[in-house]
Design a protein around this motif. Sequence first.
Motif, short mmCIF file in Angstrom:
data_model
loop_
_atom_site.label_atom_id
_atom_site.label_comp_id
_atom_site.label_asym_id
_atom_site.label_seq_id
_atom_site.Cartn_x
_atom_site.Cartn_y
_atom_site.Cartn_z
N ALA A 282 -4.20 -4.78 0.86
CA ALA A 282 -3.53 -4.29 2.07
C ALA A 282 -2.07 -4.73 2.08
O ALA A 282 -1.17 -3.94 2.40
N ASP A 283 -1.82 -5.99 1.70
CA ASP A 283 -0.43 -6.48 1.71
C ASP A 283 0.42 -5.78 0.66
O ASP A 283 1.58 -5.44 0.92
N ALA A 284 -0.15 -5.56 -0.52
CA ALA A 284 0.62 -4.87 -1.57
C ALA A 284 0.96 -3.44 -1.12
O ALA A 284 2.09 -2.97 -1.31
N VAL A 285 -0.02 -2.77 -0.51
CA VAL A 285 0.24 -1.40 -0.05
C VAL A 285 1.29 -1.42 1.06
O VAL A 285 2.20 -0.58 1.09
N ARG A 286 1.18 -2.39 1.96
CA ARG A 286 2.14 -2.46 3.07
C ARG A 286 3.57 -2.64 2.54
O ARG A 286 4.51 -2.01 3.02
N LEU A 287 3.71 -3.50 1.53
CA LEU A 287 5.04 -3.72 0.95
C LEU A 287 5.53 -2.45 0.24
O LEU A 287 6.69 -2.05 0.39
N ALA A 288 4.65 -1.83 -0.53
CA ALA A 288 5.04 -0.58 -1.21
C ALA A 288 5.45 0.47 -0.18
O ALA A 288 6.43 1.20 -0.37
N ALA A 289 4.71 0.53 0.94
CA ALA A 289 5.03 1.51 1.99
C ALA A 289 6.40 1.23 2.59
O ALA A 289 7.19 2.15 2.83
N GLN A 290 6.66 -0.07 2.79
CA GLN A 290 7.94 -0.45 3.38
C GLN A 290 9.11 0.06 2.53
O GLN A 290 10.14 0.46 3.05
#
Lengths: 477, 477
Positions: A68-76
């Motif tokens: 979830a954190d990796a996806v959130r950063l990629a999304a950012q």
Amino acid sequence: MNNLAPSSFVAQDMRNAPAALLDALQQRFGAQFSRADAVREQHGRDEGAIFAPPPDAVVFAQSREDVADAVRLAAQYRTPIIPYGAGSSLEGHLLAVQGGISIDVSRMNRILSIDADDLTVTVQPGITRKQLNEALRHQGLFFPIDPGADASIGGMTATRASGTNAVRYGTLRENVLALEVVLASGEVIRCGTRAKKSAAGYDLTRLFVGSEGTLGIFTEITLRLYPLPEAVSAAICSFPSIEAAVRTVISTIQLGVPIARVELIDAATVGLVNRHSKLSLREEPMLLMEFHGSPASVKEQAETVQELAGEYGGQAFEWAHTPEERTRLWTARHNAYFAGVQSKPGCRVITTDTCVPISRLADCLLASVQEAEASGIPYFLVGHVGDGNFHFGYLIDPDDPDQRMRGEQLSRQLVARAIEMDGTCTGEHGIGIHKMDYLVQETGAGAVAVMRSIKQALDPDNILNPGKIFRNPQPLR
Amino acid sequence: MNNLAPSSFVAQDMRNAPAALLDALQQRFGAQFSRADAVREQHGRDEGAIFAPPPDAVVFAQSREDVADAVRLAAQYRTPIIPYGAGSSLEGHLLAVQGGISIDVSRMNRILSIDADDLTVTVQPGITRKQLNEALRHQGLFFPIDPGADASIGGMTATRASGTNAVRYGTLRENVLALEVVLASGEVIRCGTRAKKSAAGYDLTRLFVGSEGTLGIFTEITLRLYPLPEAVSAAICSFPSIEAAVRTVISTIQLGVPIARVELIDAATVGLVNRHSKLSLREEPMLLMEFHGSPASVKEQAETVQELAGEYGGQAFEWAHTPEERTRLWTARHNAYFAGVQSKPGCRVITTDTCVPISRLADCLLASVQEAEASGIPYFLVGHVGDGNFHFGYLIDPDDPDQRMRGEQLSRQLVARAIEMDGTCTGEHGIGIHKMDYLVQETGAGAVAVMRSIKQALDPDNILNPGKIFRNPQPLR
């Protein structure tokens, strides 16, 4: 590595990870983060025939929160993020065709619960099918779906995989009960339950199964299991022609015999398998079969099929009586792909995956064999023929553009034939970057527009494994 | 008729058909268009317990073009359009809760092709399951899915229906191969093929199956068929308690016996069935079973189950030997719903539809029986117990708000229990307007937001059967 101009890969919309994202990932993931060339190269290649530049970095996820954190950063940073399981896909699913981050879930390989009484298991996505079956064996249970490679359950779910047992047990479509999924926003949802059936709203589980990492990344998967059959018997049978073998299969399926496995290998491929696996099978078109059930039912099934085979000129069955003999045969079958590849050192394989209604199988196969023979391109041929699904592997020299062109031409002709026969361009490998045009040809621009509009709704910035299944998500209207 | 304040229906976003739309429909459809009160009333009621004002008009579609044109006109005036098959839904699926047009597809009831060699059939949506099986019988084939009512195949597809044979043959989820669908724009798409499996892009077929008319209207449906079993035997067995019957079922499923049907009826409901269908079954908890296969396999299955039943105190099996005896038994089972309803003249039924993992079935059922007994509300109880799915029918006086409240309270408690046991609020009836809150409870707000965002992407003006499954489609973010 990028000296090839792959037939269906055009660099577009490249969005390499900005330095700020790489820094943020490094800070969040520490030793679980790598930008080493070797690691990137390894995560930028699958078993298919298409190359692309490697991802910019790799995150080794160990938990739902990591994903979830990796996806959130990629999304950012609106940067692509591509899930990686065992690296065994065949259609370029894990290639970083638009740049970005690879997220490797292979360390998430725990079994979370085995519910033997309900015949269900919940696993993390990185566990492989062999790891899973190893853990299940002492409980008298198994998970039957077996693509050739020792793929991860996450990758198998993402590609709607099947294999030799699908004729009896179905594919991942039929055998996934529930999912936990990280969406493009980093939000975690659950869909499905452990109940055997449900009519509760849209079937999100089935939508995510086969979505090739483009709609979400799986963090938990609940699967159906099966009791190990009371009796198993396996046999091989040689035939005077491919047609005779296929007609036997068609009759078997039409009679409703619940055969567990029925695989075709053509004469030349039997030769490759013999040399690769040190066997001495008759080098004629061959069916490998397996029957599961009670002792009486196995006996009945085998007798029925033996009789049918005899009608088509099949030679006397050779039985594999012990588990060791059976394992040896099926390992040989699973290694047919590698036997094919290794028969021509340095080659790459263009693998076909058409699947047609069973009544059209003989026509489809025979016309395609004729075309392949006429082309002079070396090939192997294996098939999950009980499902109407078979694979040609055209062995091409990657440095010879003419061979690649002719191989792709054979593949195109086969797909057109299968679609004309009410079939599909891919029974189990998925679309990836290689079959995008075939998908439009098969289902029509309107249906692909619906897929794109779902993608757009769930991943508006197109960060989840972009450039797969279809080229650019565009609004429906 | 609208004197009830249904528990989960709140008039909102009413968009009655404007005069210009009614004129345009009249002009396009002539005698296939009706605004007669009796016709509207008939198309504004299903078999469930919730009432709403009838649709403004009814279009009787006879072709794909009729459906597409009606949808296009509705879209032009942003007016709801609601598909209608046989009117046998139980969750208010066809109620015009936001006004609009009913589109009746019952005249589209042709079989377009029977492909016996492939075990597939393509039909129009209005054909009923009995009409279909009548046409298939002389080909030695059948379509096994059998909800209680003689529902239309279109409606069954829209609600992901199942029935007594699902334990062996699956539900509509497993048995729809391909669809032709009219989208909210009036555009026609096709998804799926006649091949047995496919990995070609998003599984739109499975997304449309169970979408309750909210994503598209079916104009063609391709189904899997099965050979009529070589041997069939049916039996009934009475048990000293519900628990004993259910434990027999759990053991049967866990042993992997491929039983074709296994239905539970509780003692009181057997009494209702006896009186309704003029039978003289023992008024004790009862299992109705059926076995399909070769003669040897049927014998083996029956012996295994008979032995298990004996261990739990089941009385000697009574066999139904002839097709006529079997039909009589199963007709009685299918009429259990009506037997229940007719036992209390003037009542309406709140029907539950929970489905749980098989290991939890006894606990879930017994606690719910206890609660129902304590409530004093009359009820009937039947179940597709091999799937872990069962139905209470709470018989309430529609003019007694207190009874309705207590009935809904029983239903709520049962759903909470099933969800707590990893089960679902609906095994086969769908969400409709009655179970919207349960859906959120079961799968979470995040997953429901994903469903809404798909609805928004495919039907931005919310004209296709609005107000079902969830209240208002809203963007994901």
